[in-house]
Design an enzyme around this catalytic site. Structure first.
Site, PDB file in Angstrom:
ATOM      1  N   GLN A  41       1.575  -5.964  -3.423  1.00  0.00           N
ATOM      2  CA  GLN A  41       1.743  -6.425  -1.221  1.00  0.00           C
ATOM      3  C   GLN A  41       4.081  -5.211  -1.835  1.00  0.00           C
ATOM      4  O   GLN A  41       4.248  -4.236  -2.216  1.00  0.00           O
ATOM      5  CB  GLN A  41       2.930  -7.312  -1.682  1.00  0.00           C
ATOM      6  CG  GLN A  41       0.933  -8.491  -1.175  1.00  0.00           C
ATOM      7  CD  GLN A  41       0.474  -9.070  -2.638  1.00  0.00           C
ATOM      8  OE1 GLN A  41       1.472  -9.470  -3.194  1.00  0.00           O
ATOM      9  NE2 GLN A  41      -0.658  -9.153  -2.868  1.00  0.00           N
ATOM     10  N   LYS A  44       1.252   2.376  -5.163  1.00  0.00           N
ATOM     11  CA  LYS A  44       2.436   1.681  -6.075  1.00  0.00           C
ATOM     12  C   LYS A  44       1.565   1.718  -7.364  1.00  0.00           C
ATOM     13  O   LYS A  44       2.324   2.198  -8.640  1.00  0.00           O
ATOM     14  CB  LYS A  44       2.692   0.094  -6.112  1.00  0.00           C
ATOM     15  CG  LYS A  44       3.443  -0.457  -5.110  1.00  0.00           C
ATOM     16  CD  LYS A  44       3.207  -1.708  -5.313  1.00  0.00           C
ATOM     17  CE  LYS A  44       2.192  -1.919  -4.585  1.00  0.00           C
ATOM     18  NZ  LYS A  44       1.844  -2.161  -2.628  1.00  0.00           N
ATOM     19  N   GLY A  76      -4.391  -4.670  -3.384  1.00  0.00           N
ATOM     20  CA  GLY A  76      -5.654  -3.157  -4.318  1.00  0.00           C
ATOM     21  C   GLY A  76      -4.445  -1.909  -4.511  1.00  0.00           C
ATOM     22  O   GLY A  76      -4.087  -1.489  -3.454  1.00  0.00           O
ATOM     23  N   HIS A  77      -4.600  -1.684  -5.833  1.00  0.00           N
ATOM     24  CA  HIS A  77      -4.453  -0.306  -6.439  1.00  0.00           C
ATOM     25  C   HIS A  77      -5.779   0.919  -7.006  1.00  0.00           C
ATOM     26  O   HIS A  77      -5.056   0.410  -7.159  1.00  0.00           O
ATOM     27  CB  HIS A  77      -2.841  -0.894  -7.583  1.00  0.00           C
ATOM     28  CG  HIS A  77      -1.792  -1.730  -7.016  1.00  0.00           C
ATOM     29  ND1 HIS A  77      -0.911  -2.553  -7.416  1.00  0.00           N
ATOM     30  CD2 HIS A  77      -1.529  -2.518  -5.995  1.00  0.00           C
ATOM     31  CE1 HIS A  77      -0.175  -3.385  -6.945  1.00  0.00           C
ATOM     32  NE2 HIS A  77      -0.554  -3.528  -6.284  1.00  0.00           N
ATOM     33  N   ASP A  80       1.275  -1.590   0.425  1.00  0.00           N
ATOM     34  CA  ASP A  80      -0.189   0.050  -0.306  1.00  0.00           C
ATOM     35  C   ASP A  80       0.882   1.449   0.140  1.00  0.00           C
ATOM     36  O   ASP A  80       0.199   2.209   1.005  1.00  0.00           O
ATOM     37  CB  ASP A  80      -0.720   0.089   1.007  1.00  0.00           C
ATOM     38  CG  ASP A  80      -1.420  -1.474   1.121  1.00  0.00           C
ATOM     39  OD1 ASP A  80      -1.626  -1.498   0.422  1.00  0.00           O
ATOM     40  OD2 ASP A  80      -2.217  -2.135   2.121  1.00  0.00           O
TER      41      ASP A  80
END
Ligand code: GDP
Ligand code: IMO
Ligand code: MG
Length: 424
Positions: free
Chosen positions: A224, A16, A40-41, A13
């Site tokens: 990650q 990225k 989750g981007h 988080d």
């Protein structure tokens, strides 16, 4: 032309998604190489917000081909939902989205097992995202995994599911006291998704080799973060893949000698979701302030993220491990208004000072962070795009980190949107 890997330098988080989106207009390929829908981007541009879990973050900016590499574990049903969401936003994936034949499939039983295993661990739970990641990688290394190519032949798929269900049903019934699953139901559950994905499954390894041969620009998007790496992270409180620059090669088929840049992304402070050691965690009102200002809630599970000061001991280890030769600092704006900002510059373990990140859980758990205190700034830096507009104390904060790490920042992010960025 460059082959640049973007790696999370903390526990995930770090931003990225924002940075890959920003850089992707100059890329010919954007490639995910590990993890799955645990990622989750978040991308923000033109007053739009999108959270991507499996589709590479290059899909919205420019025309790069977006590739899901062999190292990713794919939940076909989740991927199809995401494709539909992207299309509903008015963006096309037509002719520029490809999935590796050899990427492994997350089946509904992997998700079920992930959740049941976590429940069974009770107080020792990892705090996984429940997306089936661990069990899918277990199937892969146990050599019973189902790969994307297997979806193309329903007879082969049926045989493999049948075979797998023998062990899985044994565990479900005897260990977890759950009802057994059957092949017909699983095949039916997957059929719509398979039909949509079929034309996208191909030999992406060769596609990327051709790209390298033709001097194309390749951007590899880590999911990650390094401290969640299964080998080099805070084991066992890690994910089940290698979110490091080494993992980028394994998970894409791109050889190490082809990598030209390794970019690490770090926030101006630290966060972690799920359980496990976090030396600089703040359980007080300062931690709460960071969570509130940084809107630190999981993009995949919505869980509140644990927050703390920047940990330079951990970051230096991460820089060395990945061979990072450029860095991005995100969420600088979240530090607005702090009179003083602390950064951890060494650890004390059993009373002994060290600047080496310990690799074993019992040692990491004993870490007492030693802080250097730096002056903060009052004015808001949100949305600033020019280095010279930063307060001098913000500039000093950035220079202090660079000096400690021996690597320069090439991007400073001052807000969640694509254009809220200083490019150096
Ligand atoms: P990722 O998993 O590394 O892509 O990061 P996430 O999307 O899970 O979390 C990063 C969060 O920070 C998202 O909500 C982004 O919109 C947001 N973000 C990224 N960069 C910045 C920044 O510079 N400032 C602020 N305030 N938010 C940012
Ligand atoms: P992005 O790509 C933050 C964490 C989980 C848990 C551990 C294992 O958005 O940075 P898993 O479901 O992978 O078996 O969970 O890893 N985790 C993440 N934390 N960001 C992520 O992805 C994460 N993906 C997994 O919270 O602690
Ligand atoms: Mg995330």
């Amino acid at each position: 032309m460059s082959t640049r890997v973007v790696i999370g330098a903390q526990w995930g988080d770090e931003g990225k998604g924002k940075i890959v989106d920003l850089l992707s207009d100059k890329a010919d390929f954007v490639v995910r190489f590990q993890g799955g829908a645990n990622a989750g981007h978040t991308l923000k541009f033109d007053d739009k917000k999108f959270v991507l879990h499996l589709i590479p973050s290059g899909i919205f900016n420019g025309n790069a081909d977006c590739v899901i590499g062999n190292g990713v574990v794919i939940d076909p049903i989740a991927l199809v939902e995401e494709i539909k969401d992207v299309q509903e936003m008015g963006f096309s994936l037509e002719g520029r989205f490809f999935i590796s034949q050899t990427a492994h499939v997350i089946l509904p039983y992997h998700k079920l097992l992930d959740q049941l295993k976590e429940k069974r661990r009770g107080g020792d739970a990892i705090g996984t995202t429940g997306r089936g990641i661990g069990p899918a990688y277990v199937s892969k290394v146990s050599r019973v995994g189902i790969r994307m190519v297997d979806l193309l032949d329903r007879e082969i798929l049926r045989e493999k599911i049948d075979q797998n269900l023998k062990d899985i049903n044994f565990a479900l019934q005897n260990l977890y006291k759950e009802p057994k699953l059957n092949t017909d139901d699983l095949m039916a559950e997957l059929e719509d998704a398979i039909q949509l994905l079929e034309p996208l499954i191909c030999n992406t390894t060769n596609m990327l080799h051709e790209g390298i041969k033709n001097n194309k620009s390749i951007l590899l998007e880590g999911a990650q973060g390094t401290l969640l790496d299964v080998d080099h992270g805070t084991y066992p409180y890690v994910t089940s893949s290698s979110p490091t620059s080494g993992g980028a090669c394994i998970g894409s088929g791109i050889p190490p000698t082809a990598l030209t840049n390794v970019m690490g992304i770090t926030k101006a402070y630290c966060t972690r979701v799920g359980n496990g050691p976090f030396p600089t965690e703040l359980l007080d009102e300062t931690g709460e302030k960071l969570r509130k200002k940084g809107a630190e809630f999981g993009a995949t599970t919505g869980r509140p993220r644990r927050c703390g000061w920047l940990d330079l001991v951990a970051l230096k280890y991460v820089v060395q491990l990945n061979g990072m030769n450029e860095l991005t600092l995100t969420k600088m704006d979240v530090m607005d208004g702090f009179e003083e900002i602390k950064v951890c510059t060494s650890y004390k373990i059993d009373g002994k000072k060290t600047d080496v990140f310990p690799l074993c859980l019992d040692e990491i758990e004993k870490v007492e962070p030693v802080y250097t205190t730096l002056p903060g700034w009052k004015n808001s830096i949100e949305g600033i795009t020019d280095w010279n507009d930063l307060p001098s104390t913000a500039q000093s904060y950035i220079r202090f980190i660079e000096e400690y790490l021996g690597v320069k920042f090439t991007i400073i992010s001052t807000g969640p949107k694509r254009n809220e960025t200083i490019v150096l």
